[in-house]
Design an enzyme around this catalytic site. Sequence first.
Site, PDB file in Angstrom:
ATOM      1  N   GLY B  41      -8.100  28.073   5.486  1.00 45.86           N
ATOM      2  CA  GLY B  41      -8.187  27.301   4.418  1.00 45.86           C
ATOM      3  C   GLY B  41      -9.316  26.560   4.044  1.00 45.86           C
ATOM      4  N   GLY B  44     -10.465  20.583   4.672  1.00 48.14           N
ATOM      5  CA  GLY B  44      -9.528  19.340   4.114  1.00 48.14           C
ATOM      6  C   GLY B  44      -8.271  19.876   3.956  1.00 48.14           C
ATOM      7  N   GLY B  46      -6.092  20.587   6.017  1.00 53.40           N
ATOM      8  CA  GLY B  46      -4.863  20.097   6.774  1.00 53.40           C
ATOM      9  C   GLY B  46      -4.855  20.786   8.112  1.00 53.40           C
ATOM     10  N   LYS B  47      -5.779  21.718   8.514  1.00 49.98           N
ATOM     11  CA  LYS B  47      -5.661  22.707   9.463  1.00 49.98           C
ATOM     12  C   LYS B  47      -5.772  22.097  10.868  1.00 49.98           C
ATOM     13  CE  LYS B  47      -9.263  24.821   8.415  1.00 49.98           C
ATOM     14  NZ  LYS B  47      -9.622  24.255   7.267  1.00 49.98           N
ATOM     15  N   GLU B 191     -11.541  26.344  15.470  1.00 48.78           N
ATOM     16  CA  GLU B 191     -12.893  26.748  15.182  1.00 48.78           C
ATOM     17  C   GLU B 191     -13.824  27.337  16.490  1.00 48.78           C
ATOM     18  OE1 GLU B 191     -15.248  24.838  12.155  1.00 48.78           O
ATOM     19  OE2 GLU B 191     -13.383  24.321  11.060  1.00 48.78           O
TER      20      GLU B 191
END
Lengths: 429, 278
Positions: B41, B44, B46-47, B191
């Site tokens: 996504g 920002g 919300g991940k 990440e």
Amino acid sequence: MTTFQARTHTVTLTERLKDATNVALIAILLGIPMIGLHTVDAGGKLMVATRWPWLLAFVATMFFGRLALQFAIDQFKLKRLTRQRTRTLEVATPRPWLKWLGYGLLGFSLVLPIAFSDNRYVVDTATTVLIYVMLGWGLNVVVGLAGLLDLGYVAFYAVGAYSYALLSTQFGWNFWETLPVAGALAALFGILLGWPTLRLRGDYLAIVTLGFGEIIRVILINWTEFSGGPNGIGSIERPSFFGLPFKPDSDDGATFASFFGLEYASEHRVIFLYYLILVLALLTNLFIARLRKLPVGLAWEAVREDEVACKALGMNVTNVKLSAFAIGAMLGGFAGVFFAARQGFISPESFVFSESATILAIVVLGGMGSQFGVVIAASLLVILPELGRDFSEYRMLLFGAAMILIMVWKPGGLISRREPSKVLAGVEK
Amino acid sequence: MSNQQSHLLEVKNLTMRFGGLTAINDLSLGIEGGKITSIIGPNGAGKTTFFNCLTGFYKPTTGSVQMNHPEHGALLLEKMPSHLVARKASVVRTFQNIRLFPNMTVLENLIVAQHNALQKASHFSLAGLLGLASYRQASEAAMEKAEMWLTRLKLRDIANMPTGNLSYGTQRRVEIARALCVDPLLICLDEPAAGLNPRESAELNDLLLYLTREHHKGVMLIEHDMNVVMKVSDHICVLNFGNKIAEGTPEQIQNNPEVIKAYLGEEEIEDTTEEEAA
């Protein structure tokens, strides 16, 4: 890994108990005729009498002796097994020159009172150095390893000192009886301080610990019935040499001098106290060096490095921090007991903030987390002002200048390189 | 959410609000063991907040996160402190901004990860202080496990180096190796490909597949690098402003008009990879 565990876990506790029970049964069989029954001479004829308590003691000894023996054998076997396998994986050893320097210093500290046996001043100063070394090592656990900035460390020193002073003057406890109790009390105070400050870090923690140190001191000044207030506590019993007091003459029995056939000299006690703190300090060093390689020591350092990561790895950060506070405080308590025993008189004036600051300076100057650095820094911080006595009031100025110079020259402390506690063998550093 | 039993982790109606901001809105998701599930996504979306809710760092406003643990049964992660999420529920995470112990060596980082097992074996340091064989043996086992992952992740040669001195890509690998030493059932990677060069991210792909296929570990992945996400994911969930806008296989996601709109409007998703990696 699996085969290894299968081999070592074959002997379970139940099996050991079974084995010991078998031995006990044989002991009963043999013991009834040999120990349980014996003949007594009852008016000219032989009677058989019983000695059941003896038999019971014999069987119990056999049972527990067997358990202990089995346990020792198992330990030995396991140790040999692991040792065979440890070839490839080894535990870190410090840099060689540091190790030799350490041995050299140890040798020097062992012969120092003999070399200077006629110079009470030198031995006294060396004793003071050792007290600070011990305090530095204790605070090093909290500040250097766990990274919790503690500005009230002197509070635990006071707890130890007052524990001994009160227990010996009120209840007649001797040095060795008080030592563990005072250590435990100081550790308890460490946890009491640690608990409410768990969520604080850095500056905020420093402020709270500073306050804690002051609270203890103010209580000691004001609670006169308990601590004697500003007058302190005097005529504290001095430690004796395994029950032999250091006195010119004693009402009941031998003194140290008379027992060894020596002329009484006040230096005897000074030298004895020196060796006492040396032993305490060396034990402290061994204890911490060992802890550092254990999971708890690694956890302290991990919490210092990154608390969030510790939580993500499943570590209970609360317990890790509290254990650091408790162990650091305990060592401070031990030093306090020795301090009270050496001085014979204590008052709140010995436990002011500047003491905390000095101990912290020793840790920071030595290099955070370095055991050896603490020794050098403690020696410097005690001996430098002594050397400057000729300069009277200017000596603190010189002392401050020396500290600044050292921090400019070695900002990370005298020994700033961290030795890893575990090393993978065959891989270069 | 199809079959309840097949899911290792069951997220139900999860909502996280910070004051007036709804970071995650009514999110439901099932994570399977032995599979790679990616959360993607825009920034920002919300991940990371979602990861923080899973691993006990945030307490969700409403909703539940249930871990179906083979040994400990159903555990509600939103009620557990973060250290128990790792220890008991075997859900371990890494961080977007790497969180290693910089002054400690690679090996020490991996040993610290095994703290709980070692601490238990050392009987609160008593057995360890006395040097009892039972502790030495546990210590050996910990070293062996660490060495195993070091070798697998090609970190063995730098085992005795402080992690703070390592390159960014290597630090990422160390963080993954450290998380693996906790023996997770589900490993949440935030990440992991950020800052890796193409060769390193190809190696990361291999590693992720190896973990799921050979060790049957569940992997959750937050990632912007579409080369990684599209190649290895079994399942992808797309978040935008806290809402789940799409879910499915990589093919389904690539062709989902909602996703394309959320990312770039009209363009194909493959072309967006470089711009989004931030």
